[in-house]
Write a protein that holds these residues in place. Structure first.
Motif, short mmCIF file in Angstrom:
data_model
loop_
_atom_site.label_atom_id
_atom_site.label_comp_id
_atom_site.label_asym_id
_atom_site.label_seq_id
_atom_site.Cartn_x
_atom_site.Cartn_y
_atom_site.Cartn_z
N MET A 1 29.03 13.71 -8.41
CA MET A 1 28.98 15.07 -7.88
C MET A 1 27.91 15.89 -8.61
N CYS A 2 27.91 15.85 -9.92
CA CYS A 2 26.91 16.61 -10.68
C CYS A 2 25.50 16.13 -10.36
N ASN B 1 22.39 20.58 -1.41
CA ASN B 1 23.68 20.34 -2.05
C ASN B 1 24.04 21.49 -2.99
N ARG B 2 23.07 22.04 -3.69
CA ARG B 2 23.35 23.20 -4.55
C ARG B 2 23.84 24.37 -3.72
N ALA C 1 35.18 17.03 -1.78
CA ALA C 1 34.38 16.08 -1.00
C ALA C 1 33.94 14.88 -1.84
N TYR C 2 33.86 15.07 -3.15
CA TYR C 2 33.45 13.99 -4.04
C TYR C 2 34.64 13.27 -4.68
N ILE D 1 26.47 13.66 -20.30
CA ILE D 1 25.68 14.88 -20.51
C ILE D 1 24.48 14.90 -19.58
N PHE D 2 23.94 13.75 -19.25
CA PHE D 2 22.76 13.69 -18.38
C PHE D 2 23.07 14.19 -16.97
N TYR D 3 24.31 14.04 -16.53
CA TYR D 3 24.71 14.57 -15.23
C TYR D 3 25.26 15.98 -15.35
#
Length: 114
Positions: A24-25, A33-34, A47-48, A73-75
């Motif tokens: 999701m992120c 999407n944002r 939805a996710y 953290i990357f997401y």
């Protein structure tokens, strides 16, 4: 997610647990999407297929809980960017500092562990 000496380790178990959250992120890199996320954050989480705990962490922007629930953290930073937060802002949250203190610490060479 495992913790090793105050650091989160994204291992296989955490990766599986956080898959929907990370997916999701990661989707927030797309402008459409944002827009959809900001229009109805709860529905977007649903939805996710986020768990109730993951959804709560997203809606409350509980950054540490996200990591505890398997987020990378990357997401997670993708969500932070939607809120106009920087990596330094997140680093401050995770270390219990202000953003200014965290930035100054990093510029001075980072924290030293004994």
């Amino acid at each position: 997610m495992s913790k090793v000496r105050d650091n989160y380790v994204l291992d296989v178990s955490a990766g599986r647990r956080g898959y929907a959250l990370n997916r999701m992120c990661g989707s927030l890199t797309d402008p459409e999407n944002r827009r959809r996320f900001l229009a109805d954050e709860a529905a977007y989480c649903d939805a996710y297929g986020l768990s109730p705990e993951q959804k709560r962490a997203i809606l409350e922007r509980d950054w540490t809980a996200m990591l505890d629930l398997g987020a990378s953290i990357f997401y997670t930073v993708k969500l932070a960017m939607v809120d106009k937060k920087s990596v330094q802002d997140l680093g401050a949250v995770f270390t219990g500092m202000t953003t200014e203190e965290f930035t100054a610490t990093m510029r001075a060479g980072g924290r030293r562990f004994g």
